[in-house]
Scaffold this motif. Structure first.
Motif, PDB file in Angstrom:
ATOM      1  N   HIS A  57     -50.050  -5.553 -25.517  1.00  0.00           N
ATOM      2  CA  HIS A  57     -48.895  -5.190 -26.293  1.00  0.00           C
ATOM      3  C   HIS A  57     -47.826  -4.677 -25.337  1.00  0.00           C
ATOM      4  O   HIS A  57     -48.154  -4.042 -24.345  1.00  0.00           O
ATOM      5  CB  HIS A  57     -49.296  -4.081 -27.285  1.00  0.00           C
ATOM      6  N   VAL A  58     -46.569  -4.983 -25.620  1.00  0.00           N
ATOM      7  CA  VAL A  58     -45.505  -4.567 -24.711  1.00  0.00           C
ATOM      8  C   VAL A  58     -44.414  -3.844 -25.492  1.00  0.00           C
ATOM      9  O   VAL A  58     -44.015  -4.283 -26.570  1.00  0.00           O
ATOM     10  CB  VAL A  58     -44.888  -5.779 -23.978  1.00  0.00           C
ATOM     11  N   VAL A  59     -43.967  -2.711 -24.962  1.00  0.00           N
ATOM     12  CA  VAL A  59     -42.833  -1.993 -25.538  1.00  0.00           C
ATOM     13  C   VAL A  59     -41.716  -2.045 -24.500  1.00  0.00           C
ATOM     14  O   VAL A  59     -41.948  -1.757 -23.325  1.00  0.00           O
ATOM     15  CB  VAL A  59     -43.198  -0.519 -25.831  1.00  0.00           C
ATOM     16  N   VAL A  60     -40.527  -2.446 -24.920  1.00  0.00           N
ATOM     17  CA  VAL A  60     -39.429  -2.565 -23.969  1.00  0.00           C
ATOM     18  C   VAL A  60     -38.396  -1.484 -24.251  1.00  0.00           C
ATOM     19  O   VAL A  60     -37.916  -1.344 -25.377  1.00  0.00           O
ATOM     20  CB  VAL A  60     -38.752  -3.949 -24.058  1.00  0.00           C
ATOM     21  N   LEU A  61     -38.052  -0.722 -23.213  1.00  0.00           N
ATOM     22  CA  LEU A  61     -37.028   0.310 -23.339  1.00  0.00           C
ATOM     23  C   LEU A  61     -35.809  -0.098 -22.515  1.00  0.00           C
ATOM     24  O   LEU A  61     -35.930  -0.743 -21.470  1.00  0.00           O
ATOM     25  CB  LEU A  61     -37.536   1.656 -22.822  1.00  0.00           C
TER      26      LEU A  61
ATOM     27  N   ARG B 203     -33.468   3.481 -25.399  1.00  0.00           N
ATOM     28  CA  ARG B 203     -33.772   2.988 -26.748  1.00  0.00           C
ATOM     29  C   ARG B 203     -34.813   1.884 -26.670  1.00  0.00           C
ATOM     30  O   ARG B 203     -34.901   1.159 -25.687  1.00  0.00           O
ATOM     31  CB  ARG B 203     -32.497   2.467 -27.414  1.00  0.00           C
ATOM     32  N   LYS B 204     -35.588   1.763 -27.748  1.00  0.00           N
ATOM     33  CA  LYS B 204     -36.568   0.676 -27.781  1.00  0.00           C
ATOM     34  C   LYS B 204     -35.846  -0.588 -28.229  1.00  0.00           C
ATOM     35  O   LYS B 204     -35.182  -0.590 -29.267  1.00  0.00           O
ATOM     36  CB  LYS B 204     -37.695   1.024 -28.753  1.00  0.00           C
ATOM     37  N   ILE B 205     -35.965  -1.658 -27.454  1.00  0.00           N
ATOM     38  CA  ILE B 205     -35.278  -2.879 -27.867  1.00  0.00           C
ATOM     39  C   ILE B 205     -36.258  -3.972 -28.278  1.00  0.00           C
ATOM     40  O   ILE B 205     -35.868  -4.971 -28.857  1.00  0.00           O
ATOM     41  CB  ILE B 205     -34.327  -3.416 -26.770  1.00  0.00           C
ATOM     42  N   ALA B 206     -37.528  -3.796 -27.970  1.00  0.00           N
ATOM     43  CA  ALA B 206     -38.504  -4.797 -28.411  1.00  0.00           C
ATOM     44  C   ALA B 206     -39.881  -4.176 -28.387  1.00  0.00           C
ATOM     45  O   ALA B 206     -40.123  -3.179 -27.700  1.00  0.00           O
ATOM     46  CB  ALA B 206     -38.479  -6.020 -27.506  1.00  0.00           C
ATOM     47  N   ASP B 207     -40.795  -4.736 -29.135  1.00  0.00           N
ATOM     48  CA  ASP B 207     -42.122  -4.163 -29.312  1.00  0.00           C
ATOM     49  C   ASP B 207     -43.007  -5.275 -29.873  1.00  0.00           C
ATOM     50  O   ASP B 207     -42.764  -5.753 -30.978  1.00  0.00           O
ATOM     51  CB  ASP B 207     -42.003  -3.001 -30.316  1.00  0.00           C
ATOM     52  N   GLY B 208     -43.961  -5.762 -29.138  1.00  0.00           N
ATOM     53  CA  GLY B 208     -44.811  -6.827 -29.656  1.00  0.00           C
ATOM     54  C   GLY B 208     -45.741  -7.369 -28.606  1.00  0.00           C
ATOM     55  O   GLY B 208     -45.796  -6.859 -27.482  1.00  0.00           O
ATOM     56  N   PRO B 209     -46.479  -8.425 -28.935  1.00  0.00           N
ATOM     57  CA  PRO B 209     -47.362  -9.053 -27.956  1.00  0.00           C
ATOM     58  C   PRO B 209     -46.548  -9.664 -26.823  1.00  0.00           C
ATOM     59  O   PRO B 209     -45.372 -10.006 -27.020  1.00  0.00           O
ATOM     60  CB  PRO B 209     -48.071 -10.152 -28.760  1.00  0.00           C
TER      61      PRO B 209
ATOM     62  N   THR C 286     -39.866 -13.939 -24.970  1.00  0.00           N
ATOM     63  CA  THR C 286     -38.822 -14.821 -25.475  1.00  0.00           C
ATOM     64  C   THR C 286     -37.743 -14.082 -26.244  1.00  0.00           C
ATOM     65  O   THR C 286     -36.808 -14.685 -26.755  1.00  0.00           O
ATOM     66  CB  THR C 286     -39.449 -15.875 -26.397  1.00  0.00           C
ATOM     67  N   ASN C 287     -37.891 -12.751 -26.326  1.00  0.00           N
ATOM     68  CA  ASN C 287     -36.930 -11.942 -27.085  1.00  0.00           C
ATOM     69  C   ASN C 287     -35.565 -11.918 -26.377  1.00  0.00           C
ATOM     70  O   ASN C 287     -35.462 -11.587 -25.197  1.00  0.00           O
ATOM     71  CB  ASN C 287     -37.502 -10.525 -27.208  1.00  0.00           C
ATOM     72  N   GLN C 288     -34.501 -12.244 -27.120  1.00  0.00           N
ATOM     73  CA  GLN C 288     -33.186 -12.361 -26.507  1.00  0.00           C
ATOM     74  C   GLN C 288     -32.673 -11.027 -25.963  1.00  0.00           C
ATOM     75  O   GLN C 288     -32.106 -10.967 -24.869  1.00  0.00           O
ATOM     76  CB  GLN C 288     -32.177 -12.934 -27.528  1.00  0.00           C
TER      77      GLN C 288
END
Lengths: 268, 357, 311
Positions: free
Chosen positions: A234-238, A242-248, A254-256
């Protein structure tokens, strides 16, 4: 789950730690704003993001070193109030540091032994005598630590002062110290920074082995995307606190927003 | 050639964790102890006992106590003299107030009083660190010495303001007081140093010692792995002050016999600090070597300057200051880790001798 | 030891009934505080620029005063003698950098601190060997007459001392903030490595800062020596400057000044009004206790920044 498919599917448990709306600032500088995420038992969770995104601050909040002004952290079902770092350690949270924080005046063995401190109960009067129960305790823990030393393949530097060790080995000793506490949750702050490929591969192997064999939940910060994609569930992107993405991993890749953050698209 | 560990195999962790894992070291230590306990009392004269050996043992114990706090736990203290005074005055009150009290008990209780005072003055260590703390410990130094000087109860309202060690026996032998034999005082100090050196060594290679060193080396990391900073530091203050307090009682009862508060002034604190720096921070052996150096060096220097070159005593005193200062700087430059490290290096060389590697 | 009455009521009655005397006590405290500030200033300069806790600062003042008196004894007029002594202090700074600091570069702070203790012993012995250890009078012709101003007893010397301190602080502030060397000094204080990497010569910076500290010590030595004679006890003002440092912060020039004044006044007022109830001679430890209590509430000192710890 794991992207490389080599690691057998493992069962993730319930929520081990839940961070809700965490905000942290120093004076006027916002380090974290309204960050929420969950860590599940037995998971390998990676926190990624550009420099200054607030990744280390997040770890510092989890183990009670910083106290967020807003938000709640629930660990093992208990929502904590102000918590001191040593309380976090007592509840099974161990960590390593971005800039190695070993005890420079001691050798490898003693450094890892400090990780057993919480488990050593004999009082100082018995320790001063070094007899009976105190000696027995000391030897039991020595044996446990020797197992860790075997596991991390650092037998040859057992009695070397840690200040004299090369960087990669120091990182390994630090991992050993954290493991000695038999943590339920292991926080790793850039465990592979500054390592060459071979050292990175070794470190990945240790992390995955720990996760597999002991079921330890792992939260790690890492810049090497290859490593992150390979080992995390699982990956959380800061970005800018701020958190900008959260998922596998494959979803985050591929998150823009994430691509923008890494390529440096201007923020409005 | 004769100092080799080849053929000595360790068969368990206990053997690996022994204080002297090498057989030759063990034999050497036993020989030194036998010499100190048997040969010296039979051969040395009163001058050696009173001017050199007993003060050396007393200061070695003090240095050991300070090394626990400064060398192992990393908290610089400049209040050693104050804590020694607590030990000395407690011992005086105990032995004069309860003449029947066993001397060992009196020493231990004196140490406990000192430990309690040490904990009180250690409290600020949670919030302040490094040199700020060092300066704060000077508060203990000046306040305690002032207190014992001002409050008559502490010196039993003796008009001269001094305290005199009362004659007290142990196992039917006079140990304290002017009439006690110098050799007996020497043996008492030697026994206490031996016991406390062993206990300290045990402590610093156990969990408590590791938590002290962890706090010393990196306090934040120590706290994060679960070491409680305040408890750990206060324990260091307590145990250190306990040992230092007993040493203070020894300084009074076994060495000087009669003291005023001036004997415990800040110069004493600095001298003890010199001992552990020159001997080696964080080393039991270093504490003892440092004390030996600082006791012997001025005596040797005075003998050389006054006896050898026929200098006047006062100008010799000034020159002694200069030489002492220069030597301290010299030692710090040559080996900042002290005599203990030099000793270690010498042993490592000897292990390989006559081969270079 | 007195009662509650002695501790709380009596001093307050005294203060209210004789306000002029109270003001005189405060002024006396301020004038002592200026002296503490001067010594603390030397500490701060060196600590700021090199991270060395220079215990020898008090002995430096003693050594400077001894040298000055010694040179004047040869019949050399005061201004020339002061210049010559300043030269000696600079030479001393160079020697200290060469023989002590340079070989100890990169050592732990405690090692550097211990080396300055060694330096203190050495200089004390050297001063006594060169110039003798008897108490000497230092007379530079600074007026010492007392006069009354609006019913308050003042002393000209104290005004001169205060003025000198004010000038010193101004000069140092300008030096630190307006000159190239000053900026380099502040850079070194922030980070030795970084300063080196942008080409600031660490060695000459250290010589400069020790020279400046030596000159500050000379001024402190002149002031203190004029007031109470040049003798060994002068080196003990270092011990008085330490609580000033923890009050003001080790790296703050204004902290050293304000801290010195607070300690000076606090100590005098306590000694005059509370000393008798406590049995007297409390000035030896009062400053420390004051600083300690203060520190419990503000660990970074008066002017220090809040420390953010990172891992």
């Amino acid at each position: 789950m794991a992207a490389n498919g080599l690691i057998p599917q493992k069962k993730e448990g319930g929520v081990l730690l839940k961070a809700e709306d965490i905000s942290l600032s120093f004076g006027g500088v916002k380090a974290l704003s309204n960050v929420s995420f969950e860590v599940h038992e037995h998971q390998v969770l990676a926190i990624i993001g550009p420099n200054g995104a607030g990744k280390s601050s997040m770890l510092n909040c989890i183990n009670g070193f910083y106290h967020p002004q807003e938000g709640r952290i629930t660990y093992k079902g208990v929502t904590r109030k102000q918590m001191k770092p040593h309380d976090a350690a007592a509840q099974g949270i161990a960590r390593t540091f971005q800039n190695i924080a070993l005890f420079k005046g001691m050798n490898t063995l003693d450094n890892i032994m400090t990780g057993r401190n919480l488990k050593m109960k004999r009082n100082f009067l018995l320790q001063a005598l070094y007899l009976g129960p105190a000696l027995k305790e000391e030897l039991e823990h020595r044996e446990f630590v020797e197992n860790i030393i075997d596991f991390l393949e650092i037998e040859h530097i057992r009695k070397t002062p840690v200040g004299k060790l090369p960087y990669g080995l120091q990182k390994r000793v630090e991992l050993g110290r954290a493991l000695a506490a038999e943590p339920d949750m292991l926080l790793l702050d850039e465990p592979m920074a500054g390592m060459n490929l071979e050292e990175k591969q070794d470190m990945c192997r240790y992390i995955l082995d720990v996760n597999d064999e002991f079921g330890t939940t792992i939260v790690l910060i890492e810049h090497d995307m290859g490593v992150v994609m390979d080992i995390s569930d699982h990956v959380v992107v800061l970005d800018y606190g701020r958190k900008i993405a959260d998922g596998p991993p494959e979803e985050v890749r591929t998150n823009q927003d994430v691509i923008d953050a890494y390529l440096g698209v201007s923020h409005d | 050639m004769f100092y080799r560990e080849a053929g000595q195999f360790k068969t368990g962790y206990a053997a690996d964790q022994a204080i002297f894992p090498i057989l030759q070291d063990r034999l050497f230590v036993i020989a030194v102890l036998a010499f100190a306990f048997v040969v010296v009392p039979l051969t040395a004269n009163d001058y050696w006992f009173q001017a050199i050996l007993t003060p050396f043992l007393v200061y070695a114990l003090t240095a050991l106590g300070l090394n626990i706090l400064t060398g192992y736990a990393g908290q610089i203290s400049l209040g050693t003299g104050g804590f020694m005074a607590v030990g000395a005055y407690s011992f005086y009150k105990l032995t004069t107030g309860f003449p029947e009290m066993n001397l060992i008990v009196a020493f231990l209780i004196a140490g406990c009083f000192s430990a309690a005072v040490g904990v009180v003055f250690g409290l600020p260590s949670l919030r302040i660190k490094g040199f700020y703390l060092a300066v704060a410990t000077l508060a203990a130094q000046f306040f305690l010495v002032w207190l014992f000087n001002k409050v008559g109860w502490f010196y039993n309202y003796n008009p001269s303001g001094t305290i005199d060690a009362p004659p007290r026996e142990m196992f039917g032998v006079l140990v304290t007081g002017a009439a006690a034999k110098p050799a007996v005082k020497y043996l008492a100090a030697l026994s206490m140093l031996t016991v406390f050196a062993l206990l300290t060594k045990n402590l610093v290679r156990s969990a408590v010692g590791r938590s002290w060193m962890a706090i010393r080396d990196m306090d934040i990391a120590a706290e994060i792995i679960g070491i409680r900073p305040l408890r750990t530091k206060l324990l260091a203050f307590a145990i250190s002050s306990f040992v230092v307090g007993i040493a203070g009682a020894e300084l009074f009862a076994l060495h000087l016999g009669s003291v005023e508060t001036i004997a415990f002034d800040v110069t004493l604190s600095f001298n003890i600090l010199f001992m552990i720096i020159i001997g080696g921070l964080g080393s039991v052996m270093g504490s003892i070597m440092g004390a030996a150096f600082l006791v012997l060096m001025p005596i040797a220097l005075t003998n050389l300057l006054v006896g050898g070159f026929g200098m006047q005593a006062t100008s010799a005193k000034h020159l002694e200051f200069m030489v002492l200062g220069a030597l301290i700087i010299f030692f710090l430059i040559v080996e900042p880790h002290g005599l203990a490290r030099l000793w270690q290096i010498a042993k490592d060389k000897l292990r390989l001798w006559p081969f270079p590697h | 030891m007195g009662t509650v009455y002695d501790f709380i009521v009596l001093p307050l009655i005294d203060i209210v009934e004789y306000p002029l005397f109270f003001i005189e006590v405060v002024i006396g405290g301020l004038s002592a505080g200026v002296m503490y500030s001067l010594v603390a200033l030397g500490f701060v300069l060196i600590f700021k620029a090199s991270g060395v806790f220079n215990f020898a600062q008090g002995v430096l003042a003693l050594f400077a005063a001894l040298t000055l008196v010694g040179i004047m004894d040869w019949g050399i007029p005061a201004p020339l003698a002061i210049l010559a002594t300043a030269g000696v202090m600079v030479a001393l700074a160079i020697a200290i950098e060469r023989l002590m600091l340079r070989p100890l570069v990169n050592q732990d702070q405690i090692i550097l601190f211990m080396s300055t203790l060694g330096l203190a012993y050495f200089l004390e012995g050297l001063g006594d060997t060169l110039w003798g250890s008897n108490v000497k009078r230092l007379d530079l012709g600074i007026p010492e007459k007392s006069f009354e101003f609006q019913g308050i007893l003042l002393n000209q010397f104290e005004l001169v001392a205060a003025g000198t301190a004010a000038v010193m602080v101004t000069v140092l502030a300008v030096f630190f903030h307006r000159t190239r060397v000053g900026r380099a000094l502040r850079a070194v204080a922030d980070d030795h490595q970084a300063a080196l990497s942008v080409g600031i010569p660490l060695k000459s910076i250290w010589i400069i800062v020790w020279s400046v500290a030596g000159l500050v010590a000379l001024v402190a030595g002149i002031m203190w020596g004029t007031k109470s004679g040049v003798q060994f006890s002068l080196s003990l003002i270092a011990l008085k400057a330490l609580p000033v440092l923890i009050l003001g912060g080790f790296t703050s020039v204004p902290g050293a000044i304000v801290g010195g004044l607070i300690i000076g006044v606090g100590e005098k007022v306590a000694e005059v009004y509370w000393g008798p109830a406590l049995g007297g001679a409390i000035e030896g430890w009062f400053a420390y206790m004051l600083a300690l209590v203060f520190l419990m509430f503000r660990p970074q000192g008066l002017f220090g920044d809040v420390i953010i710890e990172r891992v």
